[in-house]
Design a protein around this motif. Structure first.
Motif, short mmCIF file in Angstrom:
data_model
loop_
_atom_site.label_atom_id
_atom_site.label_comp_id
_atom_site.label_asym_id
_atom_site.label_seq_id
_atom_site.Cartn_x
_atom_site.Cartn_y
_atom_site.Cartn_z
N GLU A 92 9.72 -10.19 6.19
CA GLU A 92 8.25 -10.13 6.14
C GLU A 92 7.80 -8.73 5.75
O GLU A 92 6.82 -8.55 5.02
N ARG A 93 8.53 -7.71 6.22
CA ARG A 93 8.19 -6.32 5.87
C ARG A 93 8.36 -6.10 4.38
O ARG A 93 7.56 -5.40 3.75
N ASP A 94 9.42 -6.71 3.79
CA ASP A 94 9.60 -6.61 2.35
C ASP A 94 8.39 -7.15 1.61
O ASP A 94 7.91 -6.57 0.65
N ARG A 95 7.90 -8.29 2.06
CA ARG A 95 6.77 -8.93 1.38
C ARG A 95 5.49 -8.12 1.56
O ARG A 95 4.66 -8.03 0.67
N ASP A 96 5.33 -7.50 2.73
CA ASP A 96 4.12 -6.73 2.99
C ASP A 96 4.09 -5.41 2.24
O ASP A 96 3.05 -5.00 1.72
N LEU A 97 5.25 -4.74 2.18
CA LEU A 97 5.28 -3.38 1.65
C LEU A 97 5.93 -3.28 0.28
O LEU A 97 5.85 -2.23 -0.36
N GLY A 98 6.58 -4.34 -0.18
CA GLY A 98 7.30 -4.27 -1.44
C GLY A 98 6.42 -4.42 -2.67
O GLY A 98 6.88 -4.25 -3.80
N GLY A 99 5.14 -4.70 -2.48
CA GLY A 99 4.25 -4.90 -3.61
C GLY A 99 3.65 -3.62 -4.12
O GLY A 99 3.94 -2.52 -3.64
N ASP A 100 2.78 -3.76 -5.09
CA ASP A 100 2.13 -2.62 -5.71
C ASP A 100 1.07 -2.05 -4.77
O ASP A 100 0.60 -2.72 -3.85
N ILE A 101 0.70 -0.80 -5.00
CA ILE A 101 -0.40 -0.19 -4.25
C ILE A 101 -1.71 -0.64 -4.88
O ILE A 101 -1.89 -0.53 -6.09
N SER A 102 -2.60 -1.16 -4.06
CA SER A 102 -3.86 -1.69 -4.57
C SER A 102 -5.01 -0.73 -4.26
O SER A 102 -4.88 0.18 -3.44
N GLU A 103 -6.13 -0.96 -4.92
CA GLU A 103 -7.31 -0.10 -4.72
C GLU A 103 -7.84 -0.21 -3.30
O GLU A 103 -8.49 0.72 -2.80
N SER A 104 -7.57 -1.32 -2.63
CA SER A 104 -8.11 -1.53 -1.29
C SER A 104 -7.22 -0.96 -0.20
O SER A 104 -7.62 -0.92 0.97
N LYS A 113 3.83 2.15 2.09
CA LYS A 113 4.38 1.56 0.87
C LYS A 113 5.25 2.56 0.11
O LYS A 113 6.30 2.19 -0.44
N ILE A 114 4.81 3.81 0.04
CA ILE A 114 5.61 4.82 -0.65
C ILE A 114 6.91 5.06 0.11
O ILE A 114 7.99 5.14 -0.50
N GLY A 115 6.83 5.17 1.43
CA GLY A 115 8.04 5.36 2.22
C GLY A 115 9.01 4.21 2.06
O GLY A 115 10.23 4.40 1.91
N TYR A 116 8.47 3.00 2.05
CA TYR A 116 9.31 1.81 1.89
C TYR A 116 9.94 1.76 0.51
O TYR A 116 11.15 1.51 0.36
N SER A 117 9.15 2.02 -0.53
CA SER A 117 9.69 1.92 -1.89
C SER A 117 10.72 3.00 -2.16
O SER A 117 11.72 2.77 -2.86
N ASP A 118 10.52 4.21 -1.60
CA ASP A 118 11.52 5.27 -1.76
C ASP A 118 12.83 4.88 -1.07
O ASP A 118 13.92 5.10 -1.62
N ALA A 119 12.71 4.32 0.12
CA ALA A 119 13.91 3.90 0.84
C ALA A 119 14.64 2.79 0.09
O ALA A 119 15.88 2.78 0.00
#
Length: 309
Positions: A92-104, A113-119
């Motif tokens: 579930e964490r993958d689905r929540d944080l693995g996406g793109d950064i949105s304007e909202s 999200k940055i921490g997750y994508s770097d890891a």
């Protein structure tokens, strides 16, 4: 070195999505459309027929089959199984944080999200890294007369990091980002020297040109790139691939840096291990040399008082 269509089973490659992303620029246009359909929603592929995927990509079922073979599976059924297994591992964490950064997204969400994508970039890079190619490069660098590292833009900073690390253990290494200086450096190389080209896309004209010059002079050439079918791999004796994902706010220059530094760290530690006694002594000597330029940390008086209560 394994060919793109015959990946080495020892390379540690596990994720079909990582492989698809790495091959994307080298695929035919119609196959690229199929790849983007798969990458956009890999979990849905298990429930879609080959006909549905072909229609979504505005191509034929034959092209979908060619795409499957290009990314290392025998056909569409095997692709569906591989993607189903991949998405089953997604939390579930993958689905929540693995996406793109949105304007909202608010700032805490951006940080997460940055921490997750770097890891993930580090994890996926090490998971698919060709250890045989890495070992060959470690041996070449360990015995080289000199090592020259080339990169422009953000890759230039990574090149400087490798130079600094190898210099700290007493090896002759120089990093170049200026094209004219780099070309003159490459022109003076000879057999027994090592030239490392760092390029996220693998298509940076300057880096490719410089590495070609080094190869023509007989140096061992190596490439650190995100795409194993990119132009730089055609002139590299050894190829080490990263697995960085690009998003709206994190261009290749940003997303690649963490993954590239991971590869550089693996290379450096491997080389230092080959020169263990000398490396330890050099690190201690250089640490002492700069020791006088560090300020002393003042003790936390308040914390000391609390501990003595």
């Amino acid at each position: 070195m394994a060919t793109p269509d015959d990946p080495s089973p020892e390379s540690g490659e596990h994720s079909p999505l990582v492989r698809i992303r790495s091959l994307l620029p080298g695929l035919a246009r119609a196959e690229q459309r199929v790849a983007r359909i798969v990458l956009a929603d890999p979990s849905s592929i298990a429930h879609r027929s080959i006909t549905e995927v072909a229609e979504a990509a505005e191509t034929s079922e034959t092209t979908v089959t060619r795409f499957c073979k290009a990314v290392g599976v025998t056909g569409y059924p095997e692709l569906r199984i591989a993607l189903a297994a991949e998405t089953a591992r997604t939390t579930e964490r993958d689905r929540d944080l693995g996406g793109d950064i949105s304007e909202s997204d608010d700032l805490p969400q951006i940080v997460d999200k940055i921490g997750y994508s770097d890891a993930r970039a580090v994890e996926e890079t090490t998971g698919q890294l060709d250890v045989h190619a890495l070992d060959s490069l470690v041996e070449a660098v360990s015995t080289a007369r000199r090592v020259e590292v080339y990169g422009v833009g953000a890759s230039g900073f990574v090149a400087l990091d490798l130079q600094q690390k190898l210099h700290r253990i007493g090896l002759t290494c120089f990093a170049w980002s200026d094209t004219h200086n780099a070309l003159t450096s490459a022109a003076l190389l000879r057999p027994g020297d090592v030239a490392v080209g760092i390029s996220h896309t693998g298509a940076t004209t300057e880096t490719v040109e410089i590495l070609r010059e080094a190869r023509e002079r007989g140096a061992t050439t190596a490439a650190v790139t995100n795409f194993e079918r990119s132009p730089i791999t055609e002139i590299a004796d050894l190829v080490l691939t990263t697995a960085a994902r690009e998003t709206t706010y994190r261009s290749g220059a940003m997303a690649s840096r963490i993954a590239q530094l991971t590869v550089i760290d693996c290379l450096f530690v491997g080389v230092a291990q080959r020169h263990l006694t000398e490396a330890r002594q050099a690190l201690q000597t250089t640490f002492r040399a700069v020791g006088g330029h560090r300020l002393r940390v003042r003790p936390d008086r308040r914390r000391q008082r609390e501990e003595h209560r």
